[in-house]
Structures are given as C-alpha cells and as structure tokens.
Write an enzyme that holds these catalytic residues in place. Sequence first.
Site, short mmCIF file in Angstrom:
data_model
loop_
_atom_site.label_atom_id
_atom_site.label_comp_id
_atom_site.label_asym_id
_atom_site.label_seq_id
_atom_site.Cartn_x
_atom_site.Cartn_y
_atom_site.Cartn_z
CE1 TYR A 160 -2.82 2.14 9.78
CE2 TYR A 160 -3.68 0.16 10.82
CZ TYR A 160 -3.56 0.97 9.71
OH TYR A 160 -4.16 0.61 8.52
P1 NAP Z 1 -0.10 3.04 1.08
O1 NAP Z 1 0.07 2.15 -0.10
O2 NAP Z 1 1.00 3.17 2.07
O3 NAP Z 1 -0.52 4.49 0.54
C1 NAP Z 1 -0.78 5.52 1.46
C2 NAP Z 1 -1.39 6.70 0.75
O4 NAP Z 1 -1.62 7.72 1.73
C3 NAP Z 1 -0.46 7.28 -0.30
O5 NAP Z 1 -1.21 7.69 -1.42
C4 NAP Z 1 0.14 8.47 0.43
O6 NAP Z 1 0.50 9.55 -0.43
C5 NAP Z 1 -1.02 8.93 1.29
N1 NAP Z 1 -0.54 9.75 2.39
C6 NAP Z 1 0.22 9.35 3.44
N2 NAP Z 1 0.54 10.41 4.19
C7 NAP Z 1 -0.02 11.49 3.60
C8 NAP Z 1 -0.05 12.89 3.90
N3 NAP Z 1 0.59 13.41 4.96
N4 NAP Z 1 -0.71 13.70 3.07
C9 NAP Z 1 -1.35 13.22 1.96
N5 NAP Z 1 -1.36 11.93 1.63
C10 NAP Z 1 -0.70 11.08 2.44
O7 NAP Z 1 -1.37 2.62 1.94
P2 NAP Z 1 -2.60 1.64 1.59
O8 NAP Z 1 -2.24 0.28 2.01
O9 NAP Z 1 -3.06 1.90 0.21
O10 NAP Z 1 -3.66 2.15 2.65
C11 NAP Z 1 -4.74 3.02 2.33
C12 NAP Z 1 -5.65 3.12 3.53
O11 NAP Z 1 -6.14 1.82 3.88
C13 NAP Z 1 -4.95 3.65 4.78
O12 NAP Z 1 -5.83 4.45 5.52
C14 NAP Z 1 -4.63 2.37 5.53
O13 NAP Z 1 -4.47 2.59 6.91
C15 NAP Z 1 -5.84 1.54 5.23
N6 NAP Z 1 -5.62 0.11 5.42
C16 NAP Z 1 -4.70 -0.57 4.68
C17 NAP Z 1 -4.50 -1.92 4.90
C18 NAP Z 1 -3.51 -2.74 4.13
O14 NAP Z 1 -3.37 -3.94 4.43
N7 NAP Z 1 -2.81 -2.20 3.15
C19 NAP Z 1 -5.25 -2.58 5.88
C20 NAP Z 1 -6.19 -1.85 6.62
C21 NAP Z 1 -6.36 -0.51 6.37
P3 NAP Z 1 2.06 9.82 -0.85
O15 NAP Z 1 2.34 8.83 -1.93
O16 NAP Z 1 2.04 11.20 -1.28
O17 NAP Z 1 2.87 9.57 0.40
#
Ligand code: NAP
Length: 255
Positions: A160
């Site tokens: 990651y």
């Molecule tokens: P999340 O709640 O786990 O949601 C992940 C999203 O990505 C879901 O909509 C999921 O769709 C989609 N996804 C995953 N694998 C996929 C695939 N193979 N094809 C299509 N869609 C896919 O994550 P989040 O926290 O909202 O994170 C969003 C972004 O912000 C990510 O890039 C993450 O790395 C980044 N980020 C998050 C945090 C944090 O603290 N949360 C911090 C830094 C960066 P499905 O529902 O279809 O699986």
Amino acid sequence: MPGARIDLLGQTALVTGASRGIGRAIAKALATCGADVIGVGTAITGQADDLQHEFEGLAGSFRPLDCDLSDRAAIDRMIVHLDQAGHKIDILVNNAGIIRRAPAAQHPIEDWDAVMAVNLDAVFLLSRELGRRMVERGHGKIINLASVLSYQGGILVPGYAAAKGAVAQLTKSLANEWAAQGVNVNAVAPGYVATDNTAALQADPEREAALMARIPAGCWGQPNDIAWPVAFLASDLAKFIHGETLAVDGGWLAR
Ligand code: NAP
C-alpha cells in the site's frame, strides 16, 4: 465575487470506488456542484435504487457503472463502453483503493499484486486513456487519491505504501506532460478517515488511541473532509494547481 464557487454544471465526472466511503462522498460533492457523475464499483449497480434516492434533487446526476479495476481487460471494456455511449469525461477521480495488512517478511505476493493492480495500475490505465481524450479536447481534471503513506512507510502495509508513493510521483509525471494542454493532474492525500479501509485500526483500541494522540486535530477525518478538497481541485478555481499532492490529514504530516 462572480465565479468564486465550485461550479461543475455541464461537466461529466468518472469517480472510481463510488460505492462507499470517500468515493461515495466525492461523487455526492461533485453532483452537488452540478456534475453528472458516473460512479464505478465492482457491483455498484446493485445499489442503484439507494443511490437514485441519495442523489435525488442534487444539481447534477449519478449513474452507477460496474467494473472490476483489478482486471485490465475489464478496464479496456469500460473505456470502449464510455466511448460508445458518448460519455466525454471531463473529471476523473481515481479513488478506488484497497489495503492488505501483513508483516513484510510474510507479506503474500498475492496481496502485493492485488494492491498494485487497483491502487496503481488502474490509476495509470484510466489516466492514460481518459487523459489522452482530455488532452485531445484541450481540457480536463484528474484527481488521484494518494495517502499520508505517500510520504511515510506506515506499519504492516508495504504494498500500500509503495503504491501510494508511486501515485504521488505519477501525479507529478502526468502533470508535467499535460499542464500546458489544459489538463490539471493533482492528488489529495487523506490522513486517517473513518471508512471500511481503516476498520481494523478503528477496532484496535491501542492503535486507535495512539493515532488520535498523534493527530493534531485529535479525531478521525470523515469522508466529506476529503470530498470537498477534491471538488475544489476538480473546478476551475484550482486551474493553476498542477502536480500537487494536497494533504488533508488533520495536521498528521505537520507533526
Ligand atoms: P473503502 O471505504 O474501503 O472503499 C473502497 C472503494 O474502492 C469501494 O468503493 C470499492 O468498491 C472500491 N474498489 C476496491 N477494489 C475495487 C476494484 N477491484 N474495482 C473497482 N472498485 C474497487 O476505502 P476509502 O477509505 O473510501 O478509500 C478511498 C481511497 O482513499 C483509497 O484509494 C484509499 O487508499 C484512500 N485513502 C483512504 C484513507 C482512509 O483513512 N480511509 C487514508 C488515505 C488514503 P466495492 O464496494 O465495489 O468493493
């Protein structure tokens, strides 16, 4: 002052990972500002009724589209579908991301590959394909979701952290090529945001207490805290910003 608001009327946005978490909030923020949003998830069309209800009454619209972004052939098919349906993407938000936690010495290569496929390869492929079309039309915005782990190594997440570091570099690389051609490429680097992605941390009282003590703001970020900076970068208010990775982290990196 005229124009001093985020106005995305008439713009079409593609937001990956729009089924939940930060991506869903981004989709809603962009639609609130008038964009017609195509929201991608692995099985997001199954939520069509809920989504229609949630986006009702906003200035823009929402349309769900299924695509498994870990599958390059599926990405190719999605691009063909978008072209055939006549969708011209003005704003691309590469938000979809996954995380796999395991010590480096035992880190399964399958986890490494899975993270790279969604968090990096798909970001490049979508940027290449939709970015080329933006350059041809002379305008466009690409916003990538980086992370504070674009700068730091994190704990137990080598794939990651490697992928997110690369996303920040890719953002600069694309901006260097496309800034003069009307396309802004930027990234937002969230800190710790309360979503499924951080569920394991939220469920670990010791880790959570340590994190909260280190975040100057003293709390988890919420998806909307990330969504509005993305909407700003998607607008012409941010037209002179190129290649930037904007930390939205409650002060985490300042500490
Ligand atoms: P999340 O709640 O786990 O949601 C992940 C999203 O990505 C879901 O909509 C999921 O769709 C989609 N996804 C995953 N694998 C996929 C695939 N193979 N094809 C299509 N869609 C896919 O994550 P989040 O926290 O909202 O994170 C969003 C972004 O912000 C990510 O890039 C993450 O790395 C980044 N980020 C998050 C945090 C944090 O603290 N949360 C911090 C830094 C960066 P499905 O529902 O279809 O699986």
